[in-house]
Motif scaffolding. Structure first.
Motif, PDB file in Angstrom:
ATOM      1  N   LEU A 175       0.823  -1.201   0.000  1.00 15.85           N
ATOM      2  CA  LEU A 175       0.000   0.000   0.000  1.00 15.85           C
ATOM      3  C   LEU A 175       0.858   1.253   0.000  1.00 15.85           C
ATOM      4  CD1 LEU A 175      -2.831   1.150   0.059  1.00 15.85           C
ATOM      5  CD2 LEU A 175      -2.815   0.938   2.554  1.00 15.85           C
ATOM      6  N   ASP A 176       1.948   1.256   0.730  1.00 14.53           N
ATOM      7  CA  ASP A 176       2.805   2.433   0.807  1.00 14.53           C
ATOM      8  C   ASP A 176       3.406   2.763  -0.554  1.00 14.53           C
ATOM      9  OD1 ASP A 176       4.174   4.570   1.900  1.00 14.53           O
ATOM     10  OD2 ASP A 176       5.857   3.355   2.597  1.00 14.53           O
ATOM     11  N   VAL A 177       3.974   1.764  -1.208  1.00 13.23           N
ATOM     12  CA  VAL A 177       4.611   2.003  -2.506  1.00 13.23           C
ATOM     13  C   VAL A 177       3.588   2.390  -3.556  1.00 13.23           C
ATOM     14  CG1 VAL A 177       5.895   0.922  -4.387  1.00 13.23           C
ATOM     15  CG2 VAL A 177       6.590   0.549  -2.026  1.00 13.23           C
ATOM     16  N   LYS A 178       2.487   1.660  -3.632  1.00 15.19           N
ATOM     17  CA  LYS A 178       1.505   1.933  -4.666  1.00 15.19           C
ATOM     18  C   LYS A 178       0.780   3.256  -4.434  1.00 15.19           C
ATOM     19  CE  LYS A 178       1.079  -0.176  -7.663  1.00 15.19           C
ATOM     20  NZ  LYS A 178       1.901  -0.119  -8.886  1.00 15.19           N
ATOM     21  N   TYR A 179       0.621   3.658  -3.182  1.00 17.16           N
ATOM     22  CA  TYR A 179       0.008   4.964  -2.900  1.00 17.16           C
ATOM     23  C   TYR A 179       0.821   6.073  -3.560  1.00 17.16           C
ATOM     24  CZ  TYR A 179      -1.867   8.889  -0.213  1.00 17.16           C
ATOM     25  OH  TYR A 179      -2.425  10.085   0.165  1.00 17.16           O
ATOM     26  N   HIS A 180       2.133   5.995  -3.432  1.00 21.65           N
ATOM     27  CA  HIS A 180       2.978   7.033  -4.020  1.00 21.65           C
ATOM     28  C   HIS A 180       3.073   6.905  -5.532  1.00 21.65           C
ATOM     29  CE1 HIS A 180       4.063   7.833   0.128  1.00 21.65           C
ATOM     30  NE2 HIS A 180       4.560   8.970  -0.291  1.00 21.65           N
ATOM     31  N   ASP A 181       2.959   5.691  -6.055  1.00 19.18           N
ATOM     32  CA  ASP A 181       2.932   5.520  -7.507  1.00 19.18           C
ATOM     33  C   ASP A 181       1.684   6.149  -8.116  1.00 19.18           C
ATOM     34  OD1 ASP A 181       5.275   4.178  -7.576  1.00 19.18           O
ATOM     35  OD2 ASP A 181       4.413   2.188  -7.825  1.00 19.18           O
TER      36      ASP A 181
END
Length: 324
Positions: A175-181
């Motif tokens: 969730l953290d990585v994809k939120y920023h993507d």
């Protein structure tokens, strides 16, 4: 139960969960590249989720579907690869065969032997989805056999501690990585549209991919009928109390299993550091709100939860599993 036996159970749970999470992640990202998401962007996200970009580039000059699948599935020098994780799970099970049901050992041994017949060429020659489905089904079989055959004892509790702690960590990373993507404000200076809203169809598709990565899309739609939006995805994957892959549910299951191990009742005060750490995190998750988390900074919140999961794992090892 001896510390080494508890340690083996704990890591069996973690490694099987890690293999399944990796298979889900690769499957969704592979299909994203087929549906128009730039391949480099999709695979860079996978490296970021696994926090292994530096190690990957030590072994591969180019990042594409072949090198990504080789590294994350078949590369035995990568301790987080699917082959490595399932090999470690099998070896741990072999060391405690007298403590687990024979069906559990046979399940892990079977998938280990089947994987020996595969390589990246065979996976890409057919449909990678079929291969990843095989890995996911093996993990489901493992959990089903454990539920059906294993005594409700410390062996089962330690398997659950490892499984759910790993699941919480994997969900937070994804969730953290994809939120920023996916937030429009973070890409090429493109303005964010509608506050917490997404910027367009590509962003909606991306959030759907996040949900599919943890098999949450259908259950999300049943819970959030207003549609796909970041705050809803955060609420479902972090704070939902009854979805098995949410952070809140996973941390709750970890705490309950730990309390059974220590013999501490759910209503009693914590009796050791792991119980205190995980109880504090569970309480915060129980009373958090998705909109407040996002306003305060989702990245900072998820990073904090991830660090605390690592701290909990270290405390569990120090308190229960160290035997040297």
């Amino acid at each position: 139960m001896l510390s080494r036996e508890a340690d083996a159970c704990f890591w069996i749970g973690r490694y099987v969960e890690r293999a399944e999470a990796t298979a889900r992640m690769l499957d969704v990202h592979y299909h994203a590249t087929l549906e128009g998401v730039p391949g480099m962007l999709a695979w860079e996200s996978v490296l970021a989720i696994a926090d292994c970009a530096e190690d990957f580039h030590k072994h591969h000059d180019q990042l594409n579907e072949r090198t990504a699948i080789q590294y994350f599935v078949f590369d035995t020098s990568n301790p987080g690869s699917i082959v490595s994780a399932l090999t470690y799970a099998r070896e741990n099970a072999r060391s405690i065969r007298e403590m687990v049901a024979s069906e559990i050992w046979e399940c892990l041994n079977m998938v280990y032997l089947e994987l020996k017949e595969w390589d990246v060429d065979r996976a890409l020659a057919g449909t990678p989805h079929a291969f990843f489905t095989k890995i996911k089904n093996a993990a489901h079989l493992f959990h089903g056999i454990t539920y059906r055959t294993q005594l409700l004892n410390e062996t089962r509790d330690w398997l659950r501690v490892g499984t759910f702690l790993e699941r919480a960590d994997q969900t937070v990373r994804l969730l953290d990585v994809k939120y920023h993507d996916l937030l429009p404000a973070t890409r090429a200076g493109k303005p964010e549209i509608g506050g917490l809203g997404v910027g367009g169809p590509a962003d909606i598709h991306g959030w759907i991919a996040v949900l599919r990565s943890v098999s949450a899309f259908e259950m999300y739609r049943k819970t959030h009928r207003e549609g796909i939006h970041p705050a809803g995805v955060v609420d479902f994957l972090v704070l939902n109390p009854i979805f098995p892959a949410s952070v809140r549910y996973s941390i709750g299951q970890t705490e309950e299993a730990l309390r059974r191990v220590s013999g501490t009742s759910p209503s009693s005060p914590a009796t050791c550091d792991p119980e205190r750490l995980i109880g504090r995190l569970r309480a915060e998750l129980n009373y958090a709100r998705a909109d407040e988390i996002i306003v305060a900074g989702l990245h900072e919140y998820l990073e904090s939860v991830q660090k605390r999961c690592t701290e909990i794992g270290g405390s569990i090892t120090k308190t229960y599993l160290s035997y040297q």
